[in-house]
Design an enzyme around this catalytic site. Sequence first.
Site, PDB file in Angstrom:
ATOM      1  N   GLY A  66     -12.227   4.198   4.327  1.00 25.79           N
ATOM      2  CA  GLY A  66     -12.392   4.615   2.935  1.00 25.79           C
ATOM      3  C   GLY A  66     -12.008   6.069   2.768  1.00 25.79           C
ATOM      4  CB  CYS A  97     -11.257   4.534   9.592  1.00 23.13           C
ATOM      5  SG  CYS A  97     -10.590   6.141   9.138  1.00 23.13           S
ATOM      6  CE1 TYR A  98     -17.042   7.869   4.337  1.00 28.14           C
ATOM      7  CE2 TYR A  98     -18.081   5.709   4.362  1.00 28.14           C
ATOM      8  CZ  TYR A  98     -18.110   7.043   4.025  1.00 28.14           C
ATOM      9  OH  TYR A  98     -19.206   7.564   3.378  1.00 28.14           O
ATOM     10  CG  HIS A 145      -6.973   2.205   9.849  1.00 26.29           C
ATOM     11  ND1 HIS A 145      -7.737   1.713   8.823  1.00 26.29           N
ATOM     12  CD2 HIS A 145      -7.073   3.556   9.768  1.00 26.29           C
ATOM     13  CE1 HIS A 145      -8.268   2.703   8.142  1.00 26.29           C
ATOM     14  NE2 HIS A 145      -7.889   3.837   8.691  1.00 26.29           N
ATOM     15  CD  GLU A 184      -7.463  -1.789   9.165  1.00 28.30           C
ATOM     16  OE1 GLU A 184      -7.773  -1.685  10.373  1.00 28.30           O
ATOM     17  OE2 GLU A 184      -7.894  -1.021   8.291  1.00 28.30           O
ATOM     18  CG  ASP A 204       1.056 -17.510  -6.595  1.00 34.47           C
ATOM     19  OD1 ASP A 204       1.414 -17.742  -5.422  1.00 34.47           O
ATOM     20  OD2 ASP A 204       0.955 -16.366  -7.064  1.00 34.47           O
ATOM     21  CE  LYS A 228       3.406 -15.250  -3.582  1.00 34.14           C
ATOM     22  NZ  LYS A 228       3.357 -15.321  -5.045  1.00 34.14           N
TER      23      LYS A 228
END
Length: 530
Positions: free
Chosen positions: A69, A96-97, A186, A188, A244, A386
């Site tokens: 964050g 992280c945060y 991070h 991710e 979609d 998605k």
Amino acid sequence: MTQARPNQTPLNETRHDHILILDFGSQVTQLIARRLRESGVYCEIWPFNHAPESRIKAYNPKGIILSGGPCSVTEENSPRAPACVFEMNVPVLGICYGQQTMVEQLGGKVEPGDTREFGRAYVDVMAHNALLDGVWDKGAHEQVWMSHGDRVTKIPPGFEIVGKSEGAPFAMIADESRRFYAVQFHPEVMHTPRGGELLKNFTHKVSGCSGDWTMAAFREEAIAKIRAQVGKERVICGLSGGVDSSVTAVLLHEAIGDQLTCIYVDNGLMRAGESQQVVDLFKNHYNIPLIHEDASKRFLSALAGISDPETKRKTIGGLFIDVFEDCAKRVGGAAFLAQGTLYPDVIESVSFTGGPSVTIKSHHNVGGLPEKMNLKLVEPLRELFKDEVRVLGVKLGMHPDFVKRHPFPGPGLAIRIPGEITPEKLDILRKVDTVYLDEIRNAGLYDAIWQAFAVLLPVKTVGVMGDGRSYDYACALRAVTSTDGMTADYYPFDHGFLGRVATRIINEVRGINRVTYDITSKPPGTIEWE
Ligand code: XMP
């Protein structure tokens, strides 16, 4: 693109092993969820400040991840994780945060660092634990992606140091007895090459998730859910030609058959052959009842003389609702409107200021229609990202080329013709776009690109063709890579490719004598030109 409607029921899905991600406002929180889903683990993202303890406990996650964050834990009133997170006897991973607030809340210390680390960094692995199992060995020197100013200076009681980097002496820490893990980097993002495996260790090995979230299971469950929700009622679904709405329609048809009627409003602003493809696919291939409304003349006359981008959008959006409503009335007795709303549209975002954000472009949708026509919503893709929708589409028998189609905006080619729209300009742009995309496909680049399209510029330039002078339109080509359309980089085509495309366009499309390539990233540009 549908907009978030936070007043709707939260998902709170608990059928599968699931992880809770508490969001502290990082730009990349959604990537945590996507990495987890890729390894078959269902997860939801909740803002840290909309997660009362009772709701967290009732959700009963197998593990909790605290995201990064923008705040500093050293500031007064900076965000904290609800205390129950550390008392529920579930594994916790702070990123992280998330690491910093975990340290602060459990009795360690965080201070502003002398060196900020942004971008690529390396960690030295100093110990082994379940998070690193089979991924990083003790003694290894591994690439990660960092983005922090503050750093941990004292670890909480019970924790040990697992890794360090140049700017973060406590880049990885853990208290294995309580199954608490925290990393400054991070995992991710792609720039932490083995980060996905670390997250998989957290979900599978540490938290005990079985990886039971598959699109095959989702399909069966979604069908049962749609049947339970809809009963014997009639449903209408607006098709846009995009992935979609198409996957929504095919899934609904599988669930409720001919209780579904699709409506395709042809606004005359589609690419070459696109309307025919929609009709072929739904009416002829899937045998789904379809109202194909050719409203192109109405749209083009409503747009005559309009140059301002926002006025174009509002005109198209308003007329779309009118035409759609007429078609819906013709279906008669529909109780539900189906929409291809995706998870990123419903994730509540963390707001620290509570203030409204600036509207850059007003994306149109069928907003207001459900209330006006007294329709209930059925949104079977609300839990999905998605990339999951694409996998589901293939499971439902849709062609991989179809589900991998680039996004296409609701106002269509209208926002790719700066200035006034005329049938002549639409015709030129369609031809340019066809040649460009044809070359992209031939070069095998389509899937590496998020969106590629041509823009017809409102400028005529002088050229020389054969022995004569030409005075024709210039066009711009655009291609970008992106993960969500929020930020984008221009695609680095080689010059040979660009030269080939330009030659073909000028030779094959009457009315164009100059081709340019747009190398603006987003920000500062936007993806579309209007
Ligand atoms: P921008 O141009 O804002 O585009 O960087 C981000 C993404 O949104 C799409 N886009 C739209 N989609 N209605 C839509 O349905 C719109 O008015 C609209 N404007 C932009 C754009 O194609 C890209 O994928």
